[in-house]
Design a protein around this motif. Structure first.
Motif, PDB file in Angstrom:
ATOM      1  N   GLU A 146     -80.255 -54.512 -81.058  1.00  0.00           N
ATOM      2  CA  GLU A 146     -78.891 -55.057 -81.246  1.00  0.00           C
ATOM      3  C   GLU A 146     -78.488 -55.031 -82.715  1.00  0.00           C
ATOM      4  O   GLU A 146     -77.377 -54.654 -83.070  1.00  0.00           O
ATOM      5  CB  GLU A 146     -78.816 -56.503 -80.733  1.00  0.00           C
ATOM      6  CG  GLU A 146     -78.740 -56.594 -79.228  1.00  0.00           C
ATOM      7  CD  GLU A 146     -79.116 -57.980 -78.716  1.00  0.00           C
ATOM      8  OE1 GLU A 146     -79.045 -58.958 -79.502  1.00  0.00           O
ATOM      9  OE2 GLU A 146     -79.505 -58.075 -77.533  1.00  0.00           O
ATOM     10  N   GLU A 206     -75.436 -52.953 -84.501  1.00  0.00           N
ATOM     11  CA  GLU A 206     -74.410 -53.657 -85.294  1.00  0.00           C
ATOM     12  C   GLU A 206     -74.187 -52.948 -86.645  1.00  0.00           C
ATOM     13  O   GLU A 206     -73.058 -52.733 -87.064  1.00  0.00           O
ATOM     14  CB  GLU A 206     -74.967 -55.054 -85.587  1.00  0.00           C
ATOM     15  CG  GLU A 206     -74.021 -56.215 -85.466  1.00  0.00           C
ATOM     16  CD  GLU A 206     -74.819 -57.484 -85.714  1.00  0.00           C
ATOM     17  OE1 GLU A 206     -75.003 -57.858 -86.875  1.00  0.00           O
ATOM     18  OE2 GLU A 206     -75.300 -58.085 -84.728  1.00  0.00           O
ATOM     19  N   GLN A 213     -77.820 -49.395 -76.705  1.00  0.00           N
ATOM     20  CA  GLN A 213     -76.781 -50.273 -77.269  1.00  0.00           C
ATOM     21  C   GLN A 213     -75.555 -49.457 -77.684  1.00  0.00           C
ATOM     22  O   GLN A 213     -74.418 -49.882 -77.478  1.00  0.00           O
ATOM     23  CB  GLN A 213     -77.312 -51.002 -78.506  1.00  0.00           C
ATOM     24  CG  GLN A 213     -78.365 -52.037 -78.217  1.00  0.00           C
ATOM     25  CD  GLN A 213     -77.773 -53.317 -77.653  1.00  0.00           C
ATOM     26  OE1 GLN A 213     -76.654 -53.680 -77.973  1.00  0.00           O
ATOM     27  NE2 GLN A 213     -78.525 -53.972 -76.790  1.00  0.00           N
TER      28      GLN A 213
END
Ligand code: GLP
Length: 241
Positions: A14, A18, A46
Protein backbone atom coordinates in the motif's frame (compact mmCIF):
# COMPACT_ATOMS: atom_id res chain seq x y z
CA UNK A 1 18.42 6.63 2.77
CA UNK A 2 14.91 7.28 3.92
CA UNK A 3 13.56 4.18 5.70
CA UNK A 4 9.82 3.66 5.95
CA UNK A 5 8.99 0.99 8.49
CA UNK A 6 5.75 -0.90 7.90
CA UNK A 7 4.03 -3.66 9.81
CA UNK A 8 3.77 -6.29 7.12
CA UNK A 9 3.72 -7.08 3.43
CA UNK A 10 0.24 -5.65 2.80
CA UNK A 11 1.19 -2.32 4.32
CA UNK A 12 4.43 -2.34 2.31
CA UNK A 13 2.47 -2.76 -0.93
CA UNK A 14 0.00 0.00 0.00
CA UNK A 15 2.76 2.41 0.95
CA UNK A 16 4.69 1.74 -2.26
CA UNK A 17 1.53 2.32 -4.31
CA UNK A 18 0.87 5.60 -2.51
CA UNK A 19 4.36 6.86 -3.38
CA UNK A 20 4.19 5.79 -7.02
CA UNK A 21 0.71 7.23 -7.54
CA UNK A 22 1.94 10.76 -7.03
CA UNK A 23 4.53 10.34 -9.78
CA UNK A 24 2.19 8.51 -12.13
CA UNK A 25 -0.37 11.29 -11.83
CA UNK A 26 2.02 13.90 -13.20
CA UNK A 27 0.38 15.08 -16.40
CA UNK A 28 3.64 15.29 -18.34
CA UNK A 29 3.99 11.54 -17.91
CA UNK A 30 6.29 9.43 -15.86
CA UNK A 31 9.05 6.98 -16.67
CA UNK A 32 8.77 4.04 -14.31
CA UNK A 33 11.45 1.44 -13.71
CA UNK A 34 9.88 -1.87 -12.76
CA UNK A 35 11.10 -5.01 -11.03
CA UNK A 36 9.99 -8.63 -10.90
CA UNK A 37 10.32 -11.28 -8.17
CA UNK A 38 7.67 -11.90 -5.53
CA UNK A 39 8.13 -8.68 -3.59
CA UNK A 40 6.50 -6.18 -6.02
CA UNK A 41 3.47 -8.39 -6.73
CA UNK A 42 1.40 -6.73 -4.01
CA UNK A 43 2.33 -3.29 -5.33
CA UNK A 44 1.18 -4.29 -8.82
CA UNK A 45 -2.15 -5.47 -7.40
CA UNK A 46 -2.54 -2.13 -5.67
CA UNK A 47 -1.74 -0.26 -8.89
CA UNK A 48 -4.40 -2.30 -10.71
CA UNK A 49 -6.94 -1.58 -7.97
CA UNK A 50 -6.16 2.13 -8.14
CA UNK A 51 -6.78 1.99 -11.90
CA UNK A 52 -10.06 0.07 -11.49
CA UNK A 53 -11.31 2.61 -9.01
CA UNK A 54 -10.79 5.23 -11.70
CA UNK A 55 -8.37 7.43 -9.86
CA UNK A 56 -5.34 6.87 -12.03
CA UNK A 57 -4.29 6.35 -15.66
CA UNK A 58 -1.06 4.93 -17.03
CA UNK A 59 -1.62 6.24 -20.55
CA UNK A 60 1.21 8.77 -20.25
CA UNK A 61 3.65 6.42 -18.54
CA UNK A 62 6.59 4.62 -20.07
CA UNK A 63 8.01 1.62 -18.24
CA UNK A 64 11.39 -0.08 -18.33
CA UNK A 65 11.93 -3.36 -16.56
CA UNK A 66 15.24 -4.12 -14.92
CA UNK A 67 15.95 -7.49 -16.37
CA UNK A 68 15.00 -10.59 -18.35
CA UNK A 69 16.25 -14.16 -18.61
CA UNK A 70 18.21 -15.08 -21.72
CA UNK A 71 16.55 -17.75 -23.85
CA UNK A 72 12.98 -17.48 -22.62
CA UNK A 73 10.39 -16.34 -25.17
CA UNK A 74 7.84 -13.72 -24.17
CA UNK A 75 5.08 -16.36 -23.94
CA UNK A 76 7.13 -18.56 -21.61
CA UNK A 77 5.41 -18.34 -18.19
CA UNK A 78 8.80 -17.90 -16.53
CA UNK A 79 9.89 -14.97 -18.66
CA UNK A 80 9.70 -11.61 -16.98
CA UNK A 81 7.71 -10.28 -19.97
CA UNK A 82 5.03 -12.88 -19.22
CA UNK A 83 5.14 -12.00 -15.51
CA UNK A 84 4.64 -8.30 -16.25
CA UNK A 85 1.80 -8.95 -18.71
CA UNK A 86 0.05 -11.20 -16.20
CA UNK A 87 0.63 -9.21 -13.04
CA UNK A 88 0.23 -5.68 -14.34
CA UNK A 89 0.26 -4.67 -18.00
CA UNK A 90 -2.82 -6.56 -19.22
CA UNK A 91 -4.93 -5.03 -16.43
CA UNK A 92 -4.19 -1.35 -16.97
CA UNK A 93 -4.27 1.26 -19.76
CA UNK A 94 -0.51 1.41 -20.32
CA UNK A 95 -0.05 1.34 -24.14
CA UNK A 96 1.85 -1.79 -25.30
CA UNK A 97 4.44 0.27 -27.12
CA UNK A 98 5.31 2.16 -23.93
CA UNK A 99 6.22 -0.95 -21.90
CA UNK A 100 9.81 -2.11 -22.37
CA UNK A 101 11.78 -5.11 -21.16
CA UNK A 102 15.12 -6.30 -22.46
CA UNK A 103 14.48 -9.00 -25.07
CA UNK A 104 15.96 -12.25 -23.74
CA UNK A 105 15.42 -13.85 -27.12
CA UNK A 106 17.42 -11.25 -29.08
CA UNK A 107 19.78 -12.70 -31.74
CA UNK A 108 22.50 -10.31 -30.62
CA UNK A 109 22.23 -9.82 -26.84
CA UNK A 110 25.07 -7.27 -26.69
CA UNK A 111 23.31 -5.10 -29.26
CA UNK A 112 20.04 -5.56 -27.38
CA UNK A 113 21.76 -4.16 -24.25
CA UNK A 114 23.05 -1.11 -26.14
CA UNK A 115 19.65 -0.50 -27.72
CA UNK A 116 17.96 -0.77 -24.32
CA UNK A 117 20.24 1.88 -22.84
CA UNK A 118 19.47 4.14 -25.82
CA UNK A 119 15.72 3.70 -25.29
CA UNK A 120 16.01 4.70 -21.62
CA UNK A 121 18.04 7.75 -22.58
CA UNK A 122 15.53 8.76 -25.29
CA UNK A 123 12.71 8.52 -22.75
CA UNK A 124 14.57 11.00 -20.53
CA UNK A 125 15.80 8.42 -17.98
CA UNK A 126 13.83 6.75 -15.19
CA UNK A 127 11.86 8.96 -12.78
CA UNK A 128 11.03 6.28 -10.23
CA UNK A 129 12.73 2.91 -10.09
CA UNK A 130 11.12 0.08 -8.13
CA UNK A 131 13.73 -2.32 -6.78
CA UNK A 132 13.76 -5.61 -4.89
CA UNK A 133 16.74 -6.97 -3.01
CA UNK A 134 18.41 -10.31 -3.67
CA UNK A 135 19.65 -12.34 -0.70
CA UNK A 136 23.23 -11.76 -1.87
CA UNK A 137 22.61 -8.04 -2.32
CA UNK A 138 21.86 -8.19 -6.03
CA UNK A 139 19.73 -5.50 -7.61
CA UNK A 140 18.18 -6.33 -10.95
CA UNK A 141 20.47 -9.22 -11.85
CA UNK A 142 23.66 -7.40 -10.90
CA UNK A 143 25.45 -10.07 -8.96
CA UNK A 144 28.27 -9.54 -6.42
CA UNK A 145 31.40 -8.25 -8.15
CA UNK A 146 29.53 -6.25 -10.82
CA UNK A 147 31.23 -2.86 -11.32
CA UNK A 148 29.28 0.07 -9.92
CA UNK A 149 29.49 1.87 -13.27
CA UNK A 150 28.09 -1.03 -15.31
CA UNK A 151 25.48 -0.41 -18.01
CA UNK A 152 22.84 -2.82 -19.33
CA UNK A 153 24.71 -6.08 -19.91
CA UNK A 154 24.56 -9.87 -20.17
CA UNK A 155 25.20 -11.69 -16.86
CA UNK A 156 26.00 -15.20 -15.72
CA UNK A 157 23.60 -15.85 -12.86
CA UNK A 158 24.99 -16.88 -9.48
CA UNK A 159 24.15 -20.41 -8.38
CA UNK A 160 22.52 -18.90 -5.27
CA UNK A 161 20.29 -16.69 -7.43
CA UNK A 162 19.34 -19.63 -9.64
CA UNK A 163 18.46 -21.63 -6.54
CA UNK A 164 16.45 -18.76 -5.04
CA UNK A 165 14.44 -18.49 -8.27
CA UNK A 166 14.18 -22.27 -8.89
CA UNK A 167 10.82 -22.33 -7.10
CA UNK A 168 9.21 -20.88 -10.22
CA UNK A 169 10.59 -23.59 -12.54
CA UNK A 170 9.95 -27.35 -12.88
CA UNK A 171 13.54 -28.21 -12.06
CA UNK A 172 16.88 -26.56 -11.36
CA UNK A 173 18.06 -27.45 -14.91
CA UNK A 174 15.26 -25.33 -16.35
CA UNK A 175 16.49 -22.17 -14.57
CA UNK A 176 18.34 -20.06 -17.14
CA UNK A 177 22.05 -19.51 -16.59
CA UNK A 178 22.14 -16.05 -18.15
CA UNK A 179 20.12 -12.87 -18.04
CA UNK A 180 20.11 -9.33 -19.40
CA UNK A 181 20.03 -6.65 -16.75
CA UNK A 182 20.20 -2.91 -16.47
CA UNK A 183 23.59 -2.11 -14.96
CA UNK A 184 24.24 -0.59 -11.56
CA UNK A 185 25.26 2.66 -13.28
CA UNK A 186 21.98 2.66 -15.23
CA UNK A 187 19.95 2.07 -12.06
CA UNK A 188 21.78 4.83 -10.20
CA UNK A 189 20.71 7.35 -12.86
CA UNK A 190 17.07 7.02 -11.75
CA UNK A 191 15.83 10.18 -10.07
CA UNK A 192 14.13 8.28 -7.29
CA UNK A 193 14.48 4.68 -6.11
CA UNK A 194 11.82 2.82 -4.14
CA UNK A 195 13.37 -0.31 -2.66
CA UNK A 196 10.97 -2.94 -1.31
CA UNK A 197 12.07 -5.56 1.19
CA UNK A 198 9.89 -7.98 3.08
CA UNK A 199 10.39 -10.95 5.38
CA UNK A 200 12.82 -12.32 7.89
CA UNK A 201 14.98 -14.06 5.30
CA UNK A 202 16.04 -10.66 3.98
CA UNK A 203 16.98 -9.29 7.43
CA UNK A 204 20.72 -9.94 7.01
CA UNK A 205 20.69 -8.35 3.55
CA UNK A 206 18.92 -5.25 4.91
CA UNK A 207 21.48 -4.95 7.71
CA UNK A 208 24.30 -5.12 5.14
CA UNK A 209 22.53 -2.63 2.90
CA UNK A 210 22.08 -0.03 5.63
CA UNK A 211 25.12 -0.53 7.85
CA UNK A 212 27.62 -2.44 5.72
CA UNK A 213 30.50 -0.93 3.80
CA UNK A 214 29.98 0.19 0.23
CA UNK A 215 31.45 -2.59 -1.86
CA UNK A 216 30.56 -4.20 -5.14
CA UNK A 217 30.63 -7.54 -3.31
CA UNK A 218 27.22 -6.38 -2.06
CA UNK A 219 25.80 -4.50 -5.09
CA UNK A 220 22.88 -2.84 -3.27
CA UNK A 221 25.33 -1.04 -0.95
CA UNK A 222 25.84 1.55 -3.73
CA UNK A 223 22.35 2.84 -2.88
CA UNK A 224 23.85 4.48 0.23
CA UNK A 225 25.26 7.01 -2.22
CA UNK A 226 22.03 7.80 -4.09
CA UNK A 227 20.35 11.02 -2.98
CA UNK A 228 16.76 9.86 -3.22
CA UNK A 229 16.25 6.29 -2.03
CA UNK A 230 13.18 5.25 -0.10
CA UNK A 231 13.51 1.85 1.54
CA UNK A 232 10.11 0.43 2.46
CA UNK A 233 10.60 -2.58 4.70
CA UNK A 234 8.46 -4.57 7.08
CA UNK A 235 9.27 -5.35 10.68
CA UNK A 236 10.70 -8.77 9.88
CA UNK A 237 13.07 -7.40 7.27
CA UNK A 238 14.21 -4.69 9.68
CA UNK A 239 14.56 -7.07 12.63
CA UNK A 240 18.39 -7.12 12.55
CA UNK A 241 18.95 -3.37 12.33
C1 GLP B 1 15.25 -11.71 -8.84
C2 GLP B 1 15.11 -10.43 -9.67
C3 GLP B 1 15.35 -9.21 -8.84
C4 GLP B 1 14.57 -9.32 -7.54
C5 GLP B 1 15.13 -10.45 -6.71
C6 GLP B 1 14.40 -10.65 -5.38
O1 GLP B 1 16.48 -12.34 -8.99
N1 GLP B 1 15.93 -10.38 -10.82
O2 GLP B 1 14.99 -8.07 -9.56
O3 GLP B 1 14.64 -8.13 -6.82
O4 GLP B 1 15.07 -11.64 -7.45
O5 GLP B 1 13.25 -11.40 -5.57
P1 GLP B 1 12.12 -11.61 -4.52
O6 GLP B 1 11.36 -10.34 -4.47
O7 GLP B 1 11.29 -12.74 -5.07
O8 GLP B 1 12.77 -11.95 -3.24
Amino acid sequence: MNIIRVKDYDELSEKACEILRDDIKKSAGCVLGLATGSTPEGLYQQLIEAYNKGGISYANCTTFNLDEYVGLASDDPNSYRYYMDEKLFSHIDLPDDQAFLPNGFAMDPEKECRDYEALIKDAGYVDVQVLGLGLNGHIGFNEPGTPFDSRTHVVDLDESTRQANARFFHSMEDVPKKALTMGIGSIMESRKIVLLVSGEKKADAVKELVNGEMTNEFPASILQKHENVILIADEEALSKL
